[in-house]
Motif scaffolding. Structure first.
Motif, short mmCIF file in Angstrom:
data_model
loop_
_atom_site.label_atom_id
_atom_site.label_comp_id
_atom_site.label_asym_id
_atom_site.label_seq_id
_atom_site.Cartn_x
_atom_site.Cartn_y
_atom_site.Cartn_z
N ASP A 147 45.68 6.39 22.98
CA ASP A 147 46.03 5.64 21.59
C ASP A 147 45.03 6.24 20.80
OD1 ASP A 147 46.80 4.24 20.14
OD2 ASP A 147 46.19 2.35 21.37
N ARG A 196 40.32 5.13 31.72
CA ARG A 196 40.66 5.34 31.11
C ARG A 196 39.62 5.76 30.02
NH1 ARG A 196 40.63 1.24 25.78
NH2 ARG A 196 38.66 1.44 26.13
N LEU A 237 48.49 2.57 35.06
CA LEU A 237 47.35 2.93 34.94
C LEU A 237 46.64 3.80 35.96
CD1 LEU A 237 44.74 1.39 32.20
CD2 LEU A 237 46.96 2.69 31.80
N ASN A 297 45.81 -4.77 25.67
CA ASN A 297 45.24 -3.47 24.48
C ASN A 297 45.89 -2.20 24.56
OD1 ASN A 297 44.30 -2.66 22.34
ND2 ASN A 297 42.17 -3.03 22.56
N GLN A 298 46.39 -2.00 26.27
CA GLN A 298 46.58 -0.97 27.48
C GLN A 298 47.85 -0.15 26.48
OE1 GLN A 298 43.70 0.36 28.21
NE2 GLN A 298 42.70 -1.39 28.32
N LYS A 336 41.76 6.28 22.95
CA LYS A 336 42.22 6.21 23.65
C LYS A 336 42.83 7.48 24.85
CE LYS A 336 41.97 3.10 21.19
NZ LYS A 336 42.45 1.96 20.95
N SER A 365 50.17 -5.99 29.23
CA SER A 365 49.10 -4.24 29.59
C SER A 365 48.29 -4.91 28.41
CB SER A 365 49.82 -3.82 29.70
OG SER A 365 50.76 -3.24 28.39
N ARG A 391 37.52 7.27 26.56
CA ARG A 391 37.64 6.57 24.78
C ARG A 391 36.40 7.69 24.55
NH1 ARG A 391 34.45 3.84 20.74
NH2 ARG A 391 35.96 2.17 19.59
N CYS A 417 44.82 7.64 28.83
CA CYS A 417 44.41 7.69 29.89
C CYS A 417 45.94 8.25 31.21
CB CYS A 417 44.72 5.59 30.96
SG CYS A 417 44.09 5.74 32.25
N ILE A 461 49.00 3.37 25.10
CA ILE A 461 48.49 4.32 26.71
C ILE A 461 49.92 4.17 26.45
CG2 ILE A 461 47.77 5.29 28.45
CD1 ILE A 461 44.67 3.38 26.25
N VAL A 513 49.06 8.32 33.38
CA VAL A 513 50.18 7.00 33.26
C VAL A 513 51.00 7.64 34.53
CG1 VAL A 513 51.34 5.22 32.13
CG2 VAL A 513 49.49 5.92 30.68
#
Ligand code: BGC
Length: 246
Positions: A7, A29, A25, A230-231, A14, A228, A31, A16, A234, A18
């Motif tokens: 993202d 993660r 995830l 703020n994830q 950021k 999810s 960043r 991760c 991603i 998946v």
């Protein structure tokens, strides 16, 4: 299938791994602060560092804060203007050495929420709104995305809506949640007037803060947080890459 989802935002990039079958995830993660100025070359090199952090050898999905047509950025509201007409997919692939698939960041969050989260199995018109530095939107009709809607740029109270009620506006003007919530309610009311949605899903950093302003929201359609939070960006970016790979 595992996929690297990234993202790209105005303040952080950021990523991760998946699991694209479950939307979970895998591991931690990571960043990296967005380089300033956030030029195409600087962001591409940060993306490369992220790919190397995960020692990732496969394709990469990237959510990006602009309209994206066939991998090419066509707008640049909160990023360096030199992004306009940059072929992000080719640039990222050249620099990282991996196939890269790029889509609008709010569209990415929407894909994740419709597949695994707050919009799962829901029909009708659903609008996902990400509230952060800017305001991003994704509209789904019976599960189908209308890509690249830019409803954060509607005019509201004589201002671009994202300048009036983004999270950045709340912080900049030091607004209480009550005052900001009233502004956000006006924004939702405008969207409701224009699109008659059945549901609003709130993503971005503000999703976790919904209880602080939910009392100010008076729309007919319910407003619920992204599952999810703020994830979602991603996860959706990883999903998009998996779909593009076929
Ligand atoms: C951009 C959108 C983006 C949103 C959230 C807006 O300023 O124009 O493309 O989705 O910010 O990052």
């Amino acid at each position: 299938m595992h996929m690297l989802g990234v993202d790209i935002g105005g303040s952080g990039i950021k990523g991760c791994l998946v699991d694209t079958k479950t939307g979970e995830l895998i591991g931690e993660r990571h960043r990296i602060a967005t380089p300033q100025p956030a030029t195409p070359a600087a962001i591409a090199h940060t993306l490369k560092a992220l790919v190397e952090h995960f020692d990732w050898k496969g394709p990469v999905g990237c959510g990006f804060p602009a309209t994206i047509h066939n991998g090419v950025a066509k707008s640049a509201a909160n990023i360096d203007k030199s992004w306009i007409e940059t072929d992000a997919e080719h640039l990222f692939a050249d620099v990282t050495g991996k196939p890269c698939y790029v889509l609008n960041d709010a569209d990415a969050a929407g894909l994740a929420e419709m597949r695994f989260g707050a919009g799962k199995d829901r029909k009708g018109v659903i609008i996902l709104i990400t509230v952060g530095t800017g305001i991003g939107t994704a509209i789904f009709v019976n599960g189908h995305l209308l890509p690249n809607t830019e409803l954060g740029h509607l005019m509201l109270e004589g201002m671009v809506a994202e300048h009036y009620c983004s999270d950045a506006a709340r912080k900049r003007e030091d607004l209480s949640w009550n005052r900001w919530g009233k502004r956000f309610n006006k924004y939702l009311a405008r969207l409701e007037f224009l699109f008659s949605p059945d549901l609003f899903i709130l993503g971005g950093g503000s999703a976790a803060k919904l209880d602080k302003f939910v009392d100010r929201i008076e729309t007919r359609a319910p407003l619920i947080p992204a599952a999810s939070l703020n994830q979602a960006g991603i996860i959706g970016a990883a999903l998009y890459a998996a779909e593009q790979q076929g």
